[in-house]
Motif scaffolding. Structure first.
Motif, short mmCIF file in Angstrom:
data_model
loop_
_atom_site.label_atom_id
_atom_site.label_comp_id
_atom_site.label_asym_id
_atom_site.label_seq_id
_atom_site.Cartn_x
_atom_site.Cartn_y
_atom_site.Cartn_z
N GLY A 67 19.25 3.30 48.47
CA GLY A 67 17.88 3.56 48.28
C GLY A 67 17.13 4.39 49.07
O GLY A 67 17.66 4.87 50.08
N LYS A 91 21.99 -5.49 54.43
CA LYS A 91 20.82 -4.43 54.11
C LYS A 91 20.60 -3.75 55.23
O LYS A 91 20.10 -4.37 56.23
CB LYS A 91 19.55 -5.02 53.41
CG LYS A 91 18.69 -4.25 52.89
CD LYS A 91 17.60 -4.82 52.19
CE LYS A 91 16.46 -3.67 51.50
NZ LYS A 91 15.46 -4.28 50.69
N TYR A 93 18.56 -0.73 56.97
CA TYR A 93 17.38 0.23 56.88
C TYR A 93 17.61 1.41 57.63
O TYR A 93 18.28 1.53 58.66
CB TYR A 93 16.14 -0.28 57.64
CG TYR A 93 15.36 -1.28 56.50
CD1 TYR A 93 14.43 -0.65 55.57
CD2 TYR A 93 15.60 -2.74 56.50
CE1 TYR A 93 14.03 -1.58 54.69
CE2 TYR A 93 15.04 -3.51 55.75
CZ TYR A 93 14.20 -2.96 54.82
OH TYR A 93 13.66 -3.92 53.95
N GLU A 141 10.97 -7.59 56.27
CA GLU A 141 11.69 -8.27 55.12
C GLU A 141 12.15 -9.33 55.62
O GLU A 141 12.23 -10.29 54.68
CB GLU A 141 12.67 -7.25 54.66
CG GLU A 141 13.71 -8.19 53.51
CD GLU A 141 13.93 -6.85 52.67
OE1 GLU A 141 14.29 -7.51 51.26
OE2 GLU A 141 14.44 -5.99 52.90
N ARG A 180 20.59 -6.52 37.83
CA ARG A 180 19.22 -6.28 38.00
C ARG A 180 18.68 -6.87 36.52
O ARG A 180 19.23 -6.62 35.49
CB ARG A 180 18.51 -5.00 38.19
CG ARG A 180 18.75 -4.46 39.58
CD ARG A 180 18.19 -3.03 39.81
NE ARG A 180 18.29 -2.70 41.13
CZ ARG A 180 19.25 -1.99 41.65
NH1 ARG A 180 19.89 -1.36 40.55
NH2 ARG A 180 19.20 -1.54 42.69
N ASN A 219 13.67 -5.50 40.84
CA ASN A 219 13.70 -6.32 41.90
C ASN A 219 13.78 -7.60 41.72
O ASN A 219 13.42 -8.52 42.49
CB ASN A 219 12.27 -6.16 42.56
CG ASN A 219 12.27 -4.41 43.24
OD1 ASN A 219 13.17 -3.95 43.70
ND2 ASN A 219 10.85 -4.16 43.70
N ASP A 231 14.06 -7.77 47.38
CA ASP A 231 13.39 -6.36 48.21
C ASP A 231 12.04 -6.83 48.34
O ASP A 231 10.96 -6.41 47.68
CB ASP A 231 13.24 -5.53 46.97
CG ASP A 231 14.60 -4.76 46.85
OD1 ASP A 231 15.62 -4.88 47.90
OD2 ASP A 231 15.10 -4.04 45.91
#
Length: 280
Positions: A67, A91, A93, A141, A180, A219, A231
């Motif tokens: 992403g 996840k 960042y 998050e 998803r 999401n 998310d």
């Protein structure tokens, strides 16, 4: 005076079984689950599927999703001596790209950074500022996942946060990552049930005083018969944030549009009214 039997029993309580552990290989590391602070680990009770052994090795199995702000990797946590294992979503960042998040200022209204040095660095977008921004969004998050869990909102269980990396439950269907919502075509009965689940999740968020802020079929995961919301770094206070109601309206519209295209008669205004009323 202590008897021999009592002394033997006491000694047994403090007998340690030391086993040599090989150094991690490529794309491996020892787990840091017990190295991070308690508030950086997931809430109690810890789910039974989670491996927490200090001897666990974590192996990067590759990228699950990329992403603009973060990449999600598959991470196996396993104990070679016992065979215990679980697969997590990691996840991570990105330090240098996370500030490209769209409408960033609208989401962060009402948030405060106490350290003025950090604030200036973030505003100048220096290397240090970009690193701090990534850490702030990862922390946001993490807090949102924990808050959702306590409010009864279906989200992945947050395992731990370490810097700009969040480890969380890998939501799966039959051993594979769940798709998803945007990618599935459910029958009508399941569609009706999913909308009820969505409404319940949005009501729970509103009752707890917050809104997802970027809710869409991309999401939400379709984990068999249940929906799981993902998310959530941009989650905002529904009342304190001046854009809260607008974000909620958009969330309702995005989700109702998807259900309507699948043939379900739903009204985004009706959903918005029901959900925002739960905040009061």
């Amino acid at each position: 005076m202590t008897s021999y039997d009592e002394a033997s029993s006491d000694a047994d309580l403090y007998t340690f079984d030391y086993r040599p552990i090989d150094d991690p290989g490529d794309d491996q590391r020892f787990t840091r689950y017990w190295d991070v602070e308690p508030l950086q680990r997931g809430p109690q009770p810890v789910p039974g599927w989670l491996v927490t052994d200090r001897a666990a090795l974590e192996t990067d199995l590759g990228v699950l999703k990329t992403g603009k702000e973060a990449d999600v990797h598959l991470l196996e946590r396993a104990v070679p001596a016992t065979g215990e294992r679980c697969v997590l979503a990691a996840k991570r960042y990105r330090d240098d790209q996370h500030r490209s998040f769209r409408r960033n200022a609208g989401y962060t209204e009402g948030r405060r950074v106490r350290d003025s040095r950090v604030t200036r660095a973030v505003n100048r977008k220096s290397a240090f500022g970009r690193e701090m921004a990534a850490g702030q969004w990862a922390h946001a998050e993490w807090e949102s996942l924990v808050r959702c869990l306590h409010a009864g909102v279906p989200v992945p269980y947050p395992v731990q946060i370490d810097g700009t990396e969040i480890l969380m439950e890998l939501v799966a269907v039959d051993g594979s990552p769940a798709p998803r919502l945007a990618a599935v075509r459910p029958d009508r009965d399941l569609l009706v049930d999913w909308f009820d689940q969505l409404r319940g999740a949005m009501l729970a968020m509103s009752a707890a005083g917050f809104v997802h802020g970027d809710l869409s079929p991309y999401n939400v995961l379709a984990a068999g018969e249940r929906l799981v919301i993902i998310d959530v770094p941009q989650m905002v206070d529904l009342i304190a944030n001046p854009n809260g109601a607008d974000f909620l309206q958009r969330d309702c519209t995005n989700m109702c549009d998807w259900f309507a295209r699948r043939g379900l008669d739903v009204d985004p205004q009706e959903l918005f009214g029901e959900v925002i009323a739960a905040a009061w």
